[in-house]
Design a protein around this motif. Sequence first.
Motif, mmCIF file in Angstrom:
data_model
loop_
_atom_site.group_PDB
_atom_site.id
_atom_site.type_symbol
_atom_site.label_atom_id
_atom_site.label_comp_id
_atom_site.label_asym_id
_atom_site.label_seq_id
_atom_site.Cartn_x
_atom_site.Cartn_y
_atom_site.Cartn_z
ATOM 1 N N PRO A 98 -75.391 -31.387 -68.100
ATOM 2 C CA PRO A 98 -75.730 -32.236 -66.945
ATOM 3 C C PRO A 98 -76.286 -33.581 -67.417
ATOM 4 O O PRO A 98 -77.019 -33.654 -68.407
ATOM 5 C CB PRO A 98 -76.791 -31.420 -66.205
ATOM 6 N N LEU A 99 -75.926 -34.626 -66.709
ATOM 7 C CA LEU A 99 -76.405 -35.961 -67.086
ATOM 8 C C LEU A 99 -77.925 -36.074 -66.993
ATOM 9 O O LEU A 99 -78.532 -36.841 -67.740
ATOM 10 C CB LEU A 99 -75.743 -37.026 -66.216
ATOM 11 N N GLN A 100 -78.524 -35.309 -66.107
ATOM 12 C CA GLN A 100 -79.975 -35.378 -65.958
ATOM 13 C C GLN A 100 -80.687 -35.025 -67.255
ATOM 14 O O GLN A 100 -81.754 -35.562 -67.550
ATOM 15 C CB GLN A 100 -80.449 -34.467 -64.811
ATOM 16 N N ALA A 101 -80.088 -34.159 -68.073
ATOM 17 C CA ALA A 101 -80.690 -33.815 -69.369
ATOM 18 C C ALA A 101 -80.815 -35.055 -70.251
ATOM 19 O O ALA A 101 -81.830 -35.255 -70.921
ATOM 20 C CB ALA A 101 -79.860 -32.737 -70.070
ATOM 21 N N GLN A 140 -70.935 -39.487 -60.265
ATOM 22 C CA GLN A 140 -71.932 -40.143 -59.422
ATOM 23 C C GLN A 140 -72.376 -41.515 -59.913
ATOM 24 O O GLN A 140 -72.647 -42.386 -59.102
ATOM 25 C CB GLN A 140 -73.155 -39.248 -59.248
ATOM 26 N N ASP A 141 -72.471 -41.727 -61.217
ATOM 27 C CA ASP A 141 -73.124 -42.930 -61.735
ATOM 28 C C ASP A 141 -72.248 -43.974 -62.418
ATOM 29 O O ASP A 141 -72.704 -45.106 -62.583
ATOM 30 C CB ASP A 141 -74.230 -42.520 -62.710
ATOM 31 N N PRO A 142 -71.052 -43.652 -62.888
ATOM 32 C CA PRO A 142 -70.342 -44.668 -63.677
ATOM 33 C C PRO A 142 -69.925 -45.893 -62.860
ATOM 34 O O PRO A 142 -69.615 -45.792 -61.676
ATOM 35 C CB PRO A 142 -69.110 -43.923 -64.208
ATOM 36 N N GLU A 143 -69.942 -47.034 -63.552
ATOM 37 C CA GLU A 143 -69.421 -48.258 -62.945
ATOM 38 C C GLU A 143 -67.901 -48.295 -63.033
ATOM 39 O O GLU A 143 -67.255 -48.992 -62.276
ATOM 40 C CB GLU A 143 -69.953 -49.501 -63.678
ATOM 41 N N MET A 144 -67.362 -47.550 -63.985
ATOM 42 C CA MET A 144 -65.925 -47.575 -64.214
ATOM 43 C C MET A 144 -65.431 -46.168 -64.529
ATOM 44 O O MET A 144 -66.082 -45.427 -65.264
ATOM 45 C CB MET A 144 -65.600 -48.500 -65.399
#
Length: 171
Positions: A98-101, A140-144
Motif C-alpha cells: 500500500p502507498l500509505q506504507a 488515487q495520487d499520480p499526476e500521470m
Amino acid sequence: MTEIREIPVYLFTGFLDAGKTTFIQETLEDPQFNGGERTLVLLCEEGEAELSPIKFAASNVKIVTLDDEEDLTEEYLKGLEEKYRFERIIVEYNGMWPLQALYDALPKDWDIYQIILLADSTTFASYMTNMRQLAVDKLQDPEMVIFNRCTDATDKACLHRAVRMVNRRAQ
C-alpha cells in the motif's frame, strides 16, 4: 542551526511487468534529467528488467534494493540519506504494497515531486477486477498514468474511464 534541505522524490508505481524499470532506465539515460545530481534509486521490487548504470547519462546514481515492506521505515530512509548524501530520490515502488506504507515512512524533508503510474494495458482490467483495492490505491495520487503495450485494438476509452473514475487530475 542546521539547515533543512528539501529532497525531491520521484515515485513510480505500478504492478510487476508494467515497465517501471525500463522507464526509470530511460529517464536516467537522459542528460536533461540526469545531469550529475547525486541520486538514490530505491527499488522496492525486482522485476524482469534490471537497471544498467553504465548507460546512465551521469554516474552519480546509487541503487539500493529494499525487499521487505517491514524494512520501509523513516529510520531506514534517514540512514540512507546520511550514508549517501543524495540530492534526489527515485522510488520504484512495489505494486503489492500500500502507498500509505511509503507515505508513513517518508522523512519530513522528503517531498514527493511527481507520481507516475505505469500500467500494462493488457493486464490492467484484470487488476481492476481481481485486485481492485490495490489498483485503486495506486490510481488515487499520480499526476500521470502511462499505459504501455497498447495496440490498435486497445480500448483506450475504457482505460481512460477507469483512471478518471478514481483520479480526475491524472493525465
